[in-house]
Design an enzyme around this catalytic site. Structure first.
Site, mmCIF file in Angstrom:
data_model
loop_
_atom_site.group_PDB
_atom_site.id
_atom_site.type_symbol
_atom_site.label_atom_id
_atom_site.label_comp_id
_atom_site.label_asym_id
_atom_site.label_seq_id
_atom_site.Cartn_x
_atom_site.Cartn_y
_atom_site.Cartn_z
ATOM 1 N N ILE A 24 0.911 -1.330 -0.120
ATOM 2 C CA ILE A 24 -0.175 0.057 -0.113
ATOM 3 C C ILE A 24 0.742 1.235 -0.029
ATOM 4 C CG2 ILE A 24 -2.169 -1.141 1.187
ATOM 5 C CD1 ILE A 24 -1.061 -0.171 3.601
ATOM 6 N N GLY A 27 8.706 3.823 -0.724
ATOM 7 C CA GLY A 27 9.391 5.048 -0.932
ATOM 8 C C GLY A 27 10.716 4.752 -1.201
ATOM 9 N N GLY A 28 11.706 5.732 -0.679
ATOM 10 C CA GLY A 28 13.243 5.343 -0.847
ATOM 11 C C GLY A 28 13.722 4.633 0.396
ATOM 12 N N MET A 29 13.043 4.454 1.468
ATOM 13 C CA MET A 29 13.641 3.917 2.685
ATOM 14 C C MET A 29 12.927 2.455 2.840
ATOM 15 S SD MET A 29 16.304 5.249 4.116
ATOM 16 C CE MET A 29 16.254 4.559 5.450
ATOM 17 N N GLY A 30 11.607 2.538 2.214
ATOM 18 C CA GLY A 30 10.890 1.288 2.550
ATOM 19 C C GLY A 30 9.627 1.005 2.056
ATOM 20 N N VAL A 32 5.372 -0.417 2.714
ATOM 21 C CA VAL A 32 4.323 -0.539 3.809
ATOM 22 C C VAL A 32 3.218 -1.467 3.084
ATOM 23 C CG1 VAL A 32 2.521 0.477 5.117
ATOM 24 C CG2 VAL A 32 4.519 1.772 4.550
ATOM 25 N N LYS A 47 5.519 -2.073 7.870
ATOM 26 C CA LYS A 47 6.471 -1.182 7.261
ATOM 27 C C LYS A 47 7.976 -1.778 7.290
ATOM 28 C CE LYS A 47 6.359 3.293 7.560
ATOM 29 N NZ LYS A 47 6.510 4.673 8.232
ATOM 30 N N ASP A 145 7.869 15.396 10.966
ATOM 31 C CA ASP A 145 7.293 15.289 9.720
ATOM 32 C C ASP A 145 5.852 15.147 9.498
ATOM 33 O OD1 ASP A 145 8.002 14.808 6.892
ATOM 34 O OD2 ASP A 145 7.408 12.779 6.901
#
Length: 537
Positions: A24, A27-30, A32, A47, A145
């Site tokens: 769902i 992104g660049g880090m992981g 979900v 995540k 954030d």
């Protein structure tokens, strides 16, 4: 919430318990996933961090440990408006964060394409956000954030703030629940872009930026590039609002540059309650007392604050925040930090930082190390416009200066104006700072210190020294740096009387053609006049 393309990991069992069902977010880090908790028979969000081949083993160890630690910290925040962190587990050595699954659109989805909300609805969503922030801050957890993409709009009007503490784990690359990238520069408080330690007031600034976008259709300081956005956040005045209605005074307060000047979370909540009913948020001044920008200490006081943050939204609270000051120049006597300009512009390979040359007290140009000279200019007087130049009169800055024919206006703010040559490789900028300090060299040194940290092999100082210009305290800074395709050279002159206005004149150009373009700087400097209020004809 929409699904994105699935990986071969679909159906995989994580930690012997969580069955991955549907991707769902990415992104660049992981990534979900919506997953099934096979022990408790419920849906969760998992995540998973991506592999990071560019990081050394010790860096990976640090990253993973911080992820685990911050996720556990976030799990301490128990509140209806906060996403629930259920667990932190390992998968092939990588930490996975197991969270509450909330099938919902985000505020970012709702505002996509420049759409807006009525001020009353934005205030209602803001109430849920501030309740979440109060609970988190009471538990000594910063979000870092806060932005529309991290605000879930659930069933029956539920507002849920996601990714508490997770942004602290992976800087500006952590994934949000819906696949957005965290740490969006549009929502970073001025103290964060200056490299200072954030506190609760930084989250409140981001709340203000989120409310601004909700009613105006765009983030308050968004520009075409990250460089320009960072600079605008640090130094530009807040753009006027046209649709904020009763929220306008509160948003202005939340977006003040100095974190100590912003309202507290409690004052913010009171103002939002008033705005929900359509009333003004700041008609009656209530002083905002100075406070330390630190998290509250743990203990009974923190528990009391958490309970207060969890109070039902219908609980009436009296009072309103302080009325914002009238628009004008910054009140702070501390010059806004421009480290982001030097650092990020260097990285982009564009024209750099703030650049200057200088006159001595005798009126002659100081050109040490440049191989060029300039004609003497009487102290306090501007030279005539040379051939091949035209005079620019800027009534907003109350200045005039010559610009080479053929150069175009690149951009302007309330505090600076920039012209660019036809090759788009050379720029001249005139900037102002109010009030001026004792000497511009202090902020040159601040910018240089940050530049050395971020670009230890690219930056090379040619000179930095105190001087005078037309009888005023001044400083000159000259340096080179490596752009994407070529080496650039820059020169920067700052001058002004302490407590008055500081003027900055700067030029950057390809180093290989420095002798060609350096005279532009001298001509602009020599023709610079601070008494021009007559508009161009």
């Amino acid at each position: 919430m929409h699904a994105v393309s699935n990986e071969p990991d679909e159906g995989r069992l994580v930690a012997g318990r969580y069955r991955l069902v549907e991707e769902i977010g990415r992104g660049g880090m992981g990534t979900v996933w919506r997953a099934e908790d096979e022990v408790l028979g419920r849906q969760v969000a998992v995540k998973r961090l991506h592999t990071q081949p560019h990081l050394a083993d010790d860096e990976l160890t640090t990253l993973y440990e911080r992820t685990r630690r911050e996720a556990r910290s976030a799990a301490r925040v128990v509140h209806p408006n906060v996403i629930v962190v259920h667990d932190v587990v390992d998968d092939d050595g990588r930490p996975c964060i197991v969270m509450e699954y909330v099938p919902a659109l985000t505020l970012g989805d709702l505002l996509a394409g420049g759409r807006t909300l009525p001020p009353e609805e934005a205030a209602r969503i803001g109430l849920g956000m501030i309740a979440a922030l109060r609970a988190a801050h009471a538990a000594r957890v910063l979000h870092r954030d806060v932005k529309p993409a991290n605000v879930l709009l659930g069933a029956e009007g539920r507002v849920v703030l996601t990714d508490f503490g997770i942004a602290m784990t992976a800087g500006t690359s952590t994934l949000t629940k819906t696949g957005e990238v965290v740490g969006s520069v549009d929502f970073m408080a001025p103290e964060r872009v200056r490299g200072e330690t954030p506190g609760p007031a930084s989250d409140l600034w981001a709340l203000g930026a989120t409310l601004y976008q909700a009613v105006e259709g765009r983030p308050p300081f968004h520009r075409d590039t990250a460089v320009e956005t960072v600079y605008a956040i640090a130094v530009d005045p807040l753009p006027p609002m046209k649709q904020a209605g009763a929220l306008e005074p509160l948003i202005e307060l939340l977006l003040l540059k100095n974190p100590a000047d912003r309202p507290s979370a409690e004052q913010t909540e009171r103002a939002l309650r008033t705005a929900v009913s359509g009333g003004p948020t700041g008609p009656t001044p209530v002083p905002v007392l100075p406070r330390e920008n630190n998290l509250p200490a743990a203990g009974p006081d923190a528990t009391t604050a958490a309970n207060a943050a969890a109070a039902p939204a219908s609980t009436p609270v009296a009072g309103t925040p302080v009325v914002p000051p009238a628009p004008g120049r910054p009140r702070s006597r501390k010059r806004p930090a421009l480290l982001a300009v030097a650092a990020v512009l260097l990285a982009a390979g564009a024209v750099a930082g703030t650049l200057y040359a200088t006159h001595g007290d005798d009126g002659t140009a100081s050109t040490a190390g440049t191989g060029t000279s300039a004609s003497p200019t009487p102290s306090g007087a501007a030279s005539p416009v040379p051939g091949g130049y035209h005079l620019v009169r800027d009534t907003q800055l109350d200045i005039s200066f010559p610009v080479p024919d053929g150069w175009k206006l690149k951009g302007r703010t309330a505090e600076q104006v920039t012209y660019i040559d036809p090759t788009r490789l050379v720029e001249i900028t005139i900037g102002t700072v109010y009030p001026a300090g004792t000497n511009p060299i202090s902020h040159f040194q601040d910018i240089e210190a940050n530049t050395k940290v971020n670009y230890p092999t690219s930056y090379r100082k040619l000179r930095m020294q105190k001087t005078s210009f037309r009888g005023l305290p001044a400083a000159v800074w000259e340096f080179t740096f490596q752009g994407r395709a070529r080496v650039f050279r820059a020169i920067d002159l700052g001058f002004g009387q302490e407590g008055g206005t500081e003027y900055d004149i700067y030029l950057s150009a390809p180093d290989a053609k420095w002798d060609t373009y350096r005279p532009v700087f001298d001509n602009v400097k020599n023709g610079f006049d601070t008494t021009a209020a007559t508009p161009d004809s």
